[in-house]
Design a protein around this motif. Structure first.
Motif, short mmCIF file in Angstrom:
data_model
loop_
_atom_site.label_atom_id
_atom_site.label_comp_id
_atom_site.label_asym_id
_atom_site.label_seq_id
_atom_site.Cartn_x
_atom_site.Cartn_y
_atom_site.Cartn_z
N PHE A 572 59.21 61.24 44.61
CA PHE A 572 59.51 61.95 43.37
C PHE A 572 61.00 61.98 43.05
O PHE A 572 61.41 62.68 42.13
N ALA A 573 61.80 61.26 43.82
CA ALA A 573 63.24 61.16 43.54
C ALA A 573 63.71 59.77 43.97
O ALA A 573 64.69 59.62 44.69
N ALA A 574 62.99 58.77 43.50
CA ALA A 574 63.18 57.41 44.02
C ALA A 574 64.55 56.83 43.70
O ALA A 574 65.03 55.94 44.41
N ASN A 575 65.20 57.31 42.65
CA ASN A 575 66.49 56.73 42.24
C ASN A 575 67.68 57.44 42.85
O ASN A 575 68.81 56.94 42.79
N VAL A 576 67.47 58.62 43.44
CA VAL A 576 68.59 59.42 43.96
C VAL A 576 69.08 58.80 45.26
O VAL A 576 68.30 58.61 46.19
N PRO A 577 70.37 58.48 45.37
CA PRO A 577 70.88 57.89 46.62
C PRO A 577 70.64 58.80 47.82
O PRO A 577 70.71 60.03 47.72
N VAL A 757 68.96 64.62 38.91
CA VAL A 757 67.85 64.52 37.97
C VAL A 757 67.33 63.08 38.02
O VAL A 757 68.11 62.13 37.90
N ASP A 758 66.03 62.94 38.20
CA ASP A 758 65.44 61.62 38.36
C ASP A 758 64.26 61.47 37.42
O ASP A 758 63.44 62.38 37.28
N THR A 759 64.17 60.31 36.73
CA THR A 759 63.05 60.06 35.81
C THR A 759 62.15 58.97 36.34
O THR A 759 61.43 58.33 35.58
N GLY A 760 62.16 58.75 37.66
CA GLY A 760 61.39 57.64 38.22
C GLY A 760 59.98 57.97 38.62
O GLY A 760 59.25 57.10 39.08
N VAL A 761 59.54 59.22 38.47
CA VAL A 761 58.21 59.61 38.92
C VAL A 761 57.16 59.12 37.93
O VAL A 761 57.15 59.53 36.77
N SER A 770 64.24 54.22 33.66
CA SER A 770 64.23 54.97 34.89
C SER A 770 65.67 55.20 35.34
O SER A 770 66.40 54.24 35.60
N VAL A 771 66.10 56.46 35.40
CA VAL A 771 67.51 56.74 35.65
C VAL A 771 67.66 57.86 36.67
O VAL A 771 66.74 58.65 36.92
#
Length: 831
Positions: A572-577, A757-761, A770-771
């Motif tokens: 649920f936070a795939a883009n967050v480093p 904030v992640d929009t990848g879910v 997806s950002v």
């Protein structure tokens, strides 16, 4: 009896509701602000039929789902295995993402904008980034090569004088309660009610209120028996609940005999229903823990509190109240959660933090946990236990709890992450273990021939050995953090102590001492004026391909997520480093030029510390990496020590088989070099800590440079503000536009708050880029916003909801971290 546990959120405006995980949310309806005039790309006309087929996993299909997006479906021949990990779909061996599970447990769907699905030859089931083994739906692992025990023999450490799992002087009294299968309604389960059932272990001789430890089991089948419908709740006629909550009796008996009250709760109803929960049931599990604490508070006061319940429920409550009255200290509470229960107890602690009068949750032990949303847990002492041979949560994603919380807030607790060699996922619970379970069970490591983790491997722990390890560390942790029994500190502080009852088990430790017992010299999470780098070293975070504007990945996309607990992306936070560290690499040409120097400011070392500590690991598959550390004092005197004298952190873990990339897992350890080892320098006037290679080639991941002394710290509910995100509904429009989603704090912070904030879910709609964005809420403020882009078009599309998640905050906890951006199509019926 039906207990309802709905929460009222903080209302930011008349159109926006925020707060912790509400079951009903109001929408902020807005028009997007147009940024550009270009129209979105229209959907391509289908010139050939969309692909369908059947494979070893079952029948599959691809169908159009809007402009440049498609829905991939897979219908399995057999029911989906009940696992802690989230199911994924792969097309021709490439994993596309997490799939939605249907109620029939056979159908999986995934929406994607990846055009490769138009050429699909096969669709497959996957777990943790790896395609499942053909015909079984389960991963096979193979790890030939080095013996685990041989590699880690130096880490066995000295034997503690007292065994934390030894039986105490008190006999154990049982005070179980069962209020029925439909005793409580929890958010996130579509209004369906679940059980309030627990096994309660009390010290018979100990008087007065006792510290309370709550156990929560994980995701297992809910029912067993003669029927095949195991995913309904209550259990269908002919089947009965799996007694998973009875599987931790060894640890519960040990703690109770030493004077603790242990409450092991049942979560079968959630296991049967969480397939439909967007968060995998995390909130429901947390709310269940608090529902039990609420009930225990009633029983402790002598109030039965089951009006309207069945006669059996009233009788059960009355009996429990008679035994428990005055016996529970709910200001001294610890939580242990296994598998998805690990994520559940973290959620419970965070939900408790937001209560006006929270329970005294001081310590949390996630055991082989999931961490789907990168949640932090400041305030509570933490020990994350990761089994090396975990065949379910095989990427050891629970490592993120430790990594993400280290610098999340100024608290004063001990944090540990413990990698248990030779342990699998299931065998910590006797009810998930063949030969001791009432219901069917299995070894989650499915390759018996594996020379490291197979059932016959010398380095693999037996089921009895693994339960003993679990009992030792669970008992030791809570006796340390709740009971103040400091003799068990060496199990968790990185100094290398071991318990007699843990036997031959090898445990690699990462530990961050309480703030009052350490001084951070350099976290090494990013560039700093205090850190001088010469040669080939870069800051890195996460895995995958290099992308402009993002940190350099620590590992490429060719590495399996199962190899990289620190850097595997969260669902649920795939883009967050993930877990930024400093990565040093060298070879014969560069070795003499390579160094990392950490400047120590004059006067920054206040107090007496025992050791220089840092975390380290190697990405090499072969042994031989060498690293020296040098202290230089104000007079220029230097003293150098080889890291290998005190740690095997730079010895590679066993290498995975070729079908898994032929690589080794990378897991950091805390290296502790006693300050007494640095001779000839003034330790009170150290000015520089320098790391230099001592081998001709190699690589090292490095972080968390500090001076410290072991200490247990002081856990307590956090008083940090909770950061939440609101819901927004917006008309699509015909061009690129921006939408502002609001962020709200439960109360102002005296320091800035940051949140990812992640929009990848589930974001497989081409209109939603997806950002990942990091947002800061200034000190003293309560609100902020995040701007997201929508690419509108002139095509007719279904109404789509984009899930937006909050994760890994600093100076705050996550409140309602799940926002919905609903895109309303405005092209229906237009020419």
């Amino acid at each position: 009896m039906i207990l309802r546990t709905a929460r009222t959120g903080t209302k930011g405006s008349e159109q926006l509701v925020t707060g912790r995980r509400r079951s009903r949310r109001l929408l902020l309806v807005a028009c997007a602000t147009t940024l550009g005039l270009g129209l979105g790309a229209p959907a391509q006309a289908a010139t050939t039929p969309l692909p369908t087929g059947s494979g070893t996993d079952g029948a599959w299909s691809v169908r159009a789902a809007g402009a440049d997006s498609w829905t991939v479906s897979l219908t399995l021949d057999s029911p989906l295995p009940v696992r802690a990990a989230q199911p994924e779909l792969a097309v021709d061996g490439t994993v596309l993402g997490v799939a939605r599970e249907a109620a029939d447990r056979h159908t999986l769907t995934l929406r994607t904008s990846d055009p490769r699905v138009l050429r699909a030859a096969d669709v497959q089931l996957a777990w943790n980034g790896l395609v499942a083994d053909e015909g079984t739906g389960l991963l096979r692992h193979a790890a030939p090569g080095a013996s685990l025990l041989a590699r880690t023999a130096p880490n066995l450490g000295p034997l503690l004088a007292q065994d934390p799992a030894a039986r105490g002087t008190s006999a154990v009294l049982r005070a179980d309660y069962d209020l029925g299968d439909t005793a409580v309604r929890l958010p996130g389960l579509n209004g369906q009610a679940v059980e309030l059932r627990a096994a309660v272990y009390l010290p018979q001789k100990a008087s007065g209120p006792r510290p309370v430890v709550v156990f929560l089991h994980g995701r297992h089948q809910a029912c067993y028996g003669d029927t095949e419908s195991f995913d309904s709740w209550p259990c269908a006629r002919g089947s009965k609940p799996v007694p998973s909550h009875l599987g931790y009796g060894q640890a519960a008996e040990a703690l109770a005999s030493q004077g603790y009250a242990v409450v092991s709760i049942s979560a079968d109803g959630i296991n049967a229903l969480d397939w439909s929960a967007p968060d995998g049931g995390a909130q429901a599990r947390g709310e269940l823990v608090l529902a039990h604490l609420d009930l225990l508070a009633q029983l402790n006061s002598g109030r039965v509190g089951v009006k309207g319940g069945s006669k059996a429920a009233q009788a059960a409550a009355a009996k429990a109240a008679a035994t428990l009255k005055g016996r529970l200290d709910l200001d001294d509470v610890g939580l242990m959660g296994h598998s998805r229960g690990g994520e559940g107890v973290v959620e419970a602690a965070l939900l408790n933090d937001e209560r006006p009068a929270p329970y005294g949750i001081k310590a949390v032990l996630p055991l082989a946990p999931t961490d789907f949303a990168r949640t932090t847990l400041p305030g509570a002492a933490m020990a994350v236990v990761l089994p090396y041979c975990d065949g379910d949560v095989s990427d050891q994603q629970g490592q993120h709890y430790y990594d993400d919380t280290r610098y999340a807030a100024r608290d004063d607790v001990l944090r540990s992450s413990l990698l248990v060699m030779g342990a699998n996922h299931n065998f910590f619970n006797s009810e998930w273990t063949p030969g001791t379970s009432a219901a069917p069970s299995s070894d989650d490591w499915y390759d018996d021939t594996d020379p490291v983790c197979g059932s016959a491997a010398k380095s693999r722990l037996s089921a009895a050995e693994q339960r003993a390890v679990g009992a030792a560390y669970v008992s030791g942790f809570f006796r340390l953090t709740l009971g103040g029994e400091k003799q068990f500190l060496p199990l968790f502080d990185g100094t290398g102590g071991r318990a007699a009852s843990a036997g031959r088990a090898v445990v690699d430790v990462q530990a961050q001492q309480p703030r009052s017992a350490r001084v951070d010299l350099a976290p090494l999470t990013g560039p700093s004026p205090a850190v001088r780098i010469a040669g080939g070293a870069v800051y890195c975070a996460g895995q995958g391909e290099a992308v402009a504007g993002r940190p350099v990945p620590c590992a490429g996309s060719d590495r399996s997520a199962g190899d990289l607990p620190h850097w595997t992306p969260a669902y649920f936070a795939a883009n967050v480093p993930t877990n930024p560290v400093l990565h040093l690499t060298w070879n014969p040409r560069t070795v003499k030029k390579q160094s990392v120097a950490v400047d120590v400011a004059k006067g920054s070392i206040r107090g007496t510390y025992q050791a220089l500590t840092f975390r380290a690991a190697t990405g090499s598959a072969k042994a031989g990496d060498g690293l020296d550390v040098t202290l230089t004092d104000a007079a220029g005197r230097r003293s150098t020590v080889a890291v290998s004298r005190y740690s095997d952190a730079l010895t590679p873990l066993p290498t995975l088989a070729a079908e898994f990339g032929g690589t080794a897992k990378i897991v950091m350890q805390t290296v502790r070099v006693p300050l007494s080892a640095f001779t000839g320098v003034d330790l009170g006037k150290v000015r520089t800590v320098t790391f230099t290679p001592s081998s001709t080639r190699g690589d090292v991941f490095l972080g968390d440079v500090a001076l410290d002394s072991p200490a247990p710290g002081h856990g307590a509910p956090s008083t940090l503000p909770a950061v939440s995100i609101g819901d927004v509904a917006v008309e699509e429009g015909n061009a690129t536009s921006t939408v502002s989603m609001p962020l709200v704090l439960s109360h102002p912070s005296t320091v800035p708050v940051t949140v990812n904030v992640d929009t990848g879910v589930d974001n497989d709609d081409a209109r939603f880029p997806s950002v990942w964005k990091q947002v800061t809420i200034p000190a003293g403020a309560r609100t902020a916003s995040v701007a997201l882009t929508v690419d509108g078009n002139t095509e007719t599309d279904p109404t789509t909801t984009l899930h937006v998640t909050l994760s890994a905050p600093t100076n705050a906890i996550v409140g309602d971290g799940w926002g919905n951006l609903q895109l309303l199509d405005d092209d229906f019926g237009q020419d």
